[in-house]
Design a protein around this motif. Structure first.
Motif, mmCIF file in Angstrom:
data_model
loop_
_atom_site.group_PDB
_atom_site.id
_atom_site.type_symbol
_atom_site.label_atom_id
_atom_site.label_comp_id
_atom_site.label_asym_id
_atom_site.label_seq_id
_atom_site.Cartn_x
_atom_site.Cartn_y
_atom_site.Cartn_z
ATOM 1 N N LEU A 1 -17.336 -8.335 -34.420
ATOM 2 C CA LEU A 1 -16.922 -8.493 -35.814
ATOM 3 C C LEU A 1 -16.580 -7.148 -36.437
ATOM 4 O O LEU A 1 -15.627 -7.031 -37.205
ATOM 5 C CB LEU A 1 -18.052 -9.173 -36.610
ATOM 6 C CG LEU A 1 -17.696 -9.598 -38.037
ATOM 7 C CD1 LEU A 1 -16.588 -10.633 -38.026
ATOM 8 C CD2 LEU A 1 -18.932 -10.164 -38.743
ATOM 9 N N LEU A 2 -17.342 -6.106 -36.081
ATOM 10 C CA LEU A 2 -17.046 -4.763 -36.590
ATOM 11 C C LEU A 2 -15.689 -4.286 -36.086
ATOM 12 O O LEU A 2 -14.902 -3.701 -36.839
ATOM 13 C CB LEU A 2 -18.141 -3.790 -36.145
ATOM 14 C CG LEU A 2 -17.960 -2.321 -36.560
ATOM 15 C CD1 LEU A 2 -17.934 -2.187 -38.072
ATOM 16 C CD2 LEU A 2 -19.073 -1.462 -35.971
ATOM 17 N N ASP A 3 -15.376 -4.550 -34.813
ATOM 18 C CA ASP A 3 -14.067 -4.169 -34.280
ATOM 19 C C ASP A 3 -12.939 -4.896 -35.008
ATOM 20 O O ASP A 3 -11.901 -4.302 -35.316
ATOM 21 C CB ASP A 3 -14.003 -4.482 -32.776
ATOM 22 C CG ASP A 3 -14.957 -3.615 -31.970
ATOM 23 O OD1 ASP A 3 -15.378 -2.563 -32.498
ATOM 24 O OD2 ASP A 3 -15.289 -3.985 -30.828
ATOM 25 N N ARG A 4 -13.154 -6.182 -35.281
ATOM 26 C CA ARG A 4 -12.120 -6.943 -35.995
ATOM 27 C C ARG A 4 -11.940 -6.423 -37.418
ATOM 28 O O ARG A 4 -10.816 -6.363 -37.936
ATOM 29 C CB ARG A 4 -12.500 -8.426 -36.022
ATOM 30 C CG ARG A 4 -12.412 -9.112 -34.663
ATOM 31 C CD ARG A 4 -12.913 -10.548 -34.726
ATOM 32 N NE ARG A 4 -12.790 -11.209 -33.431
ATOM 33 C CZ ARG A 4 -11.715 -11.877 -33.037
ATOM 34 N NH1 ARG A 4 -10.661 -11.953 -33.837
ATOM 35 N NH2 ARG A 4 -11.674 -12.458 -31.861
ATOM 36 N N ALA A 5 -13.060 -6.038 -38.045
ATOM 37 C CA ALA A 5 -12.963 -5.487 -39.400
ATOM 38 C C ALA A 5 -12.178 -4.194 -39.400
ATOM 39 O O ALA A 5 -11.388 -3.924 -40.314
ATOM 40 C CB ALA A 5 -14.364 -5.277 -39.977
ATOM 41 N N ARG A 6 -12.372 -3.356 -38.378
ATOM 42 C CA ARG A 6 -11.620 -2.114 -38.295
ATOM 43 C C ARG A 6 -10.125 -2.384 -38.130
ATOM 44 O O ARG A 6 -9.290 -1.712 -38.740
ATOM 45 C CB ARG A 6 -12.108 -1.268 -37.106
ATOM 46 C CG ARG A 6 -13.493 -0.694 -37.259
ATOM 47 C CD ARG A 6 -13.584 0.343 -38.377
ATOM 48 N NE ARG A 6 -12.535 1.306 -38.276
ATOM 49 C CZ ARG A 6 -11.689 1.572 -39.257
ATOM 50 N NH1 ARG A 6 -11.770 0.971 -40.409
ATOM 51 N NH2 ARG A 6 -10.745 2.466 -39.081
ATOM 52 N N ARG A 7 -9.782 -3.387 -37.319
ATOM 53 C CA ARG A 7 -8.360 -3.721 -37.138
ATOM 54 C C ARG A 7 -7.750 -4.211 -38.442
ATOM 55 O O ARG A 7 -6.593 -3.909 -38.758
ATOM 56 C CB ARG A 7 -8.212 -4.779 -36.038
ATOM 57 C CG ARG A 7 -8.497 -4.230 -34.637
ATOM 58 C CD ARG A 7 -7.957 -5.159 -33.571
ATOM 59 N NE ARG A 7 -8.703 -6.405 -33.486
ATOM 60 C CZ ARG A 7 -9.761 -6.593 -32.715
ATOM 61 N NH1 ARG A 7 -10.203 -5.606 -31.959
ATOM 62 N NH2 ARG A 7 -10.379 -7.764 -32.684
ATOM 63 N N LEU A 8 -8.537 -4.957 -39.216
ATOM 64 C CA LEU A 8 -8.047 -5.425 -40.514
ATOM 65 C C LEU A 8 -7.785 -4.249 -41.442
ATOM 66 O O LEU A 8 -6.754 -4.203 -42.143
ATOM 67 C CB LEU A 8 -9.065 -6.385 -41.138
ATOM 68 C CG LEU A 8 -8.751 -6.846 -42.571
ATOM 69 C CD1 LEU A 8 -7.417 -7.580 -42.622
ATOM 70 C CD2 LEU A 8 -9.876 -7.743 -43.104
#
Length: 575
Positions: free
Chosen positions: A556-563
């Motif tokens: 989820l942290l990786d996805r937040a960074r991509r966002l």
């Protein structure tokens, strides 16, 4: 040879083999030297113990054993104090020297008093023999205390610290504890030895290898035309792209060893020829970053290190990566430099870096500053894309070193636009070109430490002052130029960014952000992007707090960074 002597011989061989392996494969120079020296001293003490068992009258085994036995424990203490440092490096050095000096005094006293191998960790009969027992215990206690303090202070290092704590525990059990047990059981042949040394060495080696620095040579960078100087120090560059971070790093590193710590194999063209080291993925990222920067600056006290993408370490280690940067700053020698690019970070992550000691710089986006100068001097920035193309780059990829070539390209383009027969406007046109050139060169020559907002005259006033009138200001000359095909509405683009980054959960998260903003998607404007990014972090954090699975939280942290990267890209497009 007795069984005890054979066992000690096996311990000696395995210890020396591990010491040789550490000498070849571990790259943290000071902890490596301290640990290898400690293992070699333990082996020397064990050789003396074997000699006392095999040929008691063949040599002064007690004298040969005492110094290595005491200094081996001092070496373990020095290893822990340099591998898990607390406080200033100078004070730490004085503490290590003090411990070694005490060991030297006790060695001289022990030789004079005739201390024997069989008296180690035995019930003391006088103050001198109490010191013989206390010194190794104190050294191991200090080492264990340093490791536990680092465990509390540096969450990003806890896995490597767990190996060190296990190694120290083995030495304590195999030394002082085991020595008293042997006395109680009446087995005195192995008193004064530590059979746990090879096992402890394995644990120490695993801890060292987990944070092994990336390889480097310490070469100076090639000469690059950066027209200003910046004094050594710690600099945080708050910008969308690492444009000024790279220029600041090159300006500081001129003629000195320099290292760029990067997150991708594709190094920026501005760093061509500069020695670089790529960070690994996963939990080791922050530890390796800190170890590489600390090791490089300790070997090159006037060198410079660039952390080209701090967001990469944040992605893999969270806000704990800030502690890794803090440890580098605290351990930096005077005269060294550290430049950190904060590009791609969210507002909350930038706020965490505000707690660190250093100079905070927020230079303007270079492409935005260039476009502003062209709009001011020419009334339009349309020529910028043509000039950037002459440099072989997109507008957003322009760097500070491109500005002189960019200025020459713009000057040539403007001369092409002015007809040779237009003598009436020739003087005024030349003045406009000269003013544009002067503004570009002033931007190029201004370091980020001296940047401030400049009040430039409006384009109409600039052009009118030299006798030039913009055609677009004359109603009769207005022409209908077809507009470029519009892109999707901003609200729809933001929604697509949420879905592309978060998957099926992106749409509910986007609706939650809209609910907090109290706006419809069609009402979103470019000035709302910063608030959308902040609210997105809050919504994702609320969802992540309900997850107990580490892998799921990391994903989820990786996805937040991509966002955050996609939202920053929308902001950079001026949507």
């Amino acid at each position: 040879m007795t069984a005890a002597a054979s066992l000690l011989a096996a311990v000696i061989v395995s210890t020396l083999w591990l010491a040789a392996l550490l000498a070849l494969r571990a790259h943290r120079h000071t902890p490596q030297v301290a640990l290898v020296a400690a293992l070699a001293l333990f082996s020397t003490a064990h050789v003396a113990a074997v000699g006392s068992l095999v040929a008691p009258s063949a040599g002064p085994w007690d004298v040969l054993w005492l110094g290595p036995f005491l200094f081996a424990h001092a070496g373990v203490c020095a290893y822990a104090m340099t591998h898990f440092p607390t406080g200033r490096s100078r004070l730490r050095g004085f503490a290590i020297l003090g411990i070694i000096a005490v060991g030297g005094v006790l060695t001289a006293l022990g030789i004079a008093e005739g201390w024997r191998i069989s008296e180690a960790f035995q019930p003391p009969s006088d103050i001198g023999r109490s010191s013989l027992n206390a010194y190794p215990v104190v050294c191991l206690a200090v080492a264990l205390g340093e490791a536990l303090a680092a465990w509390r202070r540096s969450p990003y290092r806890r896995k490597e610290l767990s190996w060190a704590v296990m190694g120290l525990t083995v030495l304590i059990v195999g030394g002082p504890v085991y020595g008293f047990e042997l006395t109680i059981l009446g087995l005195t042949k192995l008193v004064g030895t530590n059979l746990g040394v090879p096992v402890a060495a394995v644990f120490f080696a695993l801890g060292l290898w987990r944070s092994n620095p990336l390889p480097f040579r310490g070469h100076p960078p090639p000469s690059v035309e950066v027209p200003w100087k910046v004094p050594p120090g710690v600099y945080f560059l708050d910008e969308r792209r690492p444009t000024y971070a790279e220029a600041t790093f090159l300006a500081i590193a001129e003629g000195e060893p320099a290292l760029a710590i990067v997150s991708s194999s594709e190094v920026s063209p501005e760093l061509a020829g500069v020695e670089s080291a790529r960070l690994p993925r996963g939990e080791r990222c922050a530890s390796v970053l800190a170890a590489t920067a600390c090791e490089f600056l300790s070997r090159h006290p006037r060198g410079a290190v660039l952390v080209e993408d701090a967001s990469y370490a944040i992605t893999h280690n969270g806000i704990a990566a800030v502690d890794a940067i803090r440890s580098v700053i605290l351990d930096m020698p005077r005269g060294a430099s550290l430049v950190i690019s904060l590009a791609k970070l969210s507002p909350g992550e930038r706020l965490a870096f505000r707690t660190l000691r250093g100079t905070w710089l927020s230079p303007p986006e270079l492409s935005v500053a260039l476009a502003a100068i062209l709009r001011t001097r020419l009334g339009s920035a349309d020529l910028l894309s043509r000039a950037a193309l002459s440099c072989g780059k997109r507008i957003q990829d322009l760097s500070l070193t491109d500005v002189p070539a960019l200025s020459d390209s713009l000057r040539a383009a403007l001369h092409e636009l002015r007809p040779p027969s237009d003598r009436a406007a020739q003087a005024g046109w030349s003045r406009v070109v000269d003013d544009l050139d002067a503004d570009l060169l002033q931007l190029w020559r201004t370091p980020p430490t001296q940047m401030s907002t400049r009040n430039l005259a409006p384009a109409e006033a600039t052009l009118a002052g030299v006798g030039i009138v913009k055609a677009s200001s004359i109603p009769e000359l207005e022409t209908s130029v077809p507009d470029a095909e519009p892109g999707p509405p901003l609200g729809e683009s933001i929604r697509e960014a949420f879905i592309a980054s978060l998957g099926p959960g992106g749409d509910p998260a986007f609706r939650e952000v809209l609910r907090a903003l109290r706006k419809e998607p069609s009402a979103l404007a470019s000035e709302d992007l910063g608030t959308v990014a902040r609210l997105a972090d809050d919504v994702i954090a609320d969802f992540g707090g309900a997850l107990d699975v580490t892998d799921a939280s990391q994903d989820l942290l990786d996805r937040a960074r991509r966002l955050q990267v996609r939202l920053a890209r929308l902001a950079g497009e001026g949507r």
